[in-house]
Design an enzyme around this catalytic site. Structure first.
Site, PDB file in Angstrom:
ATOM      1  N   VAL A  39       0.762  -1.225  -0.085  1.00 20.19           N
ATOM      2  CA  VAL A  39       0.050   0.093   0.050  1.00 20.19           C
ATOM      3  C   VAL A  39       0.941   1.175   0.104  1.00 20.19           C
ATOM      4  CG1 VAL A  39      -1.781   1.281   1.437  1.00 20.19           C
ATOM      5  CG2 VAL A  39      -2.030  -1.275   0.946  1.00 20.19           C
ATOM      6  N   ALA A  42       2.067   1.813  -3.481  1.00 18.14           N
ATOM      7  CA  ALA A  42       0.985   2.038  -4.340  1.00 18.14           C
ATOM      8  C   ALA A  42       0.548   3.698  -4.198  1.00 18.14           C
ATOM      9  CB  ALA A  42      -0.499   1.458  -4.140  1.00 18.14           C
ATOM     10  N   GLU A  43       0.466   4.073  -2.771  1.00 14.27           N
ATOM     11  CA  GLU A  43       0.336   5.624  -2.614  1.00 14.27           C
ATOM     12  C   GLU A  43       1.592   6.356  -3.345  1.00 14.27           C
ATOM     13  OE1 GLU A  43      -1.666   8.806   0.674  1.00 14.27           O
ATOM     14  OE2 GLU A  43      -1.909   6.437   0.876  1.00 14.27           O
ATOM     15  N   SER A  44       2.540   5.765  -2.964  1.00 16.17           N
ATOM     16  CA  SER A  44       3.781   6.682  -3.307  1.00 16.17           C
ATOM     17  C   SER A  44       3.967   6.847  -4.928  1.00 16.17           C
ATOM     18  CB  SER A  44       4.978   5.954  -3.034  1.00 16.17           C
ATOM     19  OG  SER A  44       5.237   5.986  -1.750  1.00 16.17           O
ATOM     20  N   SER A  47       0.843   9.190  -5.700  1.00 14.74           N
ATOM     21  CA  SER A  47       1.185  10.637  -5.222  1.00 14.74           C
ATOM     22  C   SER A  47       2.213  11.409  -6.232  1.00 14.74           C
ATOM     23  CB  SER A  47       1.746  10.671  -3.850  1.00 14.74           C
ATOM     24  OG  SER A  47       0.830  10.185  -2.810  1.00 14.74           O
TER      25      SER A  47
END
Length: 121
Positions: A39, A42-44, A47
């Protein structure tokens, strides 16, 4: 990103790729890739992709929501997060992130909603 050994591979407006090792930094106690590390990858990626869509002198981006489905386990090697935009709006964005292994086998899939906040002047 540095703490988990992430390395940026590609940064384009329509595709961000980041690779991450499956090692002592990213495994859960039973020796498999930790869902939380997936996760974070994924968020990196989402972003970074979102940041490419805005003027960083005018707006900030923040993760609002993320979900993940972990499809397959992994004990070693590398995973690659591939983020592509689903929606690019003025105040929100939605990104899909597929995490694959070295053989392009799907490990995890995420959807991340990003908020775009104007910088107060």
């Amino acid at each position: 990103m540095e703490a988990l050994g992430m390395e940026i591979m590609k940064t384009e407006k329509q595709l961000v790729e980041i690779k991450m090792p499956v090692d002592h930094r990213t495994k859960q106690p039973m020796g498999f890739l930790h869902g939380g590390a997936s996760v974070a990858l994924a968020e990196s990626a989402a972003s970074i992709g979102a940041l490419l869509q805005v003027n960083p002198n005018e707006s900030r981006i923040f993760g609002i929501e993320i979900n993940a489905n972990h499809i397959k386990s992994k004990r070693d090697g590398w995973v690659i997060g591939r983020a592509t935009p689903v929606h690019i709006g003025k105040r929100t964005m939605v990104w899909e992130i597929n995490i694959v292994d070295e053989q392009d086998v799907l490990i995890s899939i995420s959807r991340c909603t990003i908020g775009v906040v104007p910088i107060a002047k």
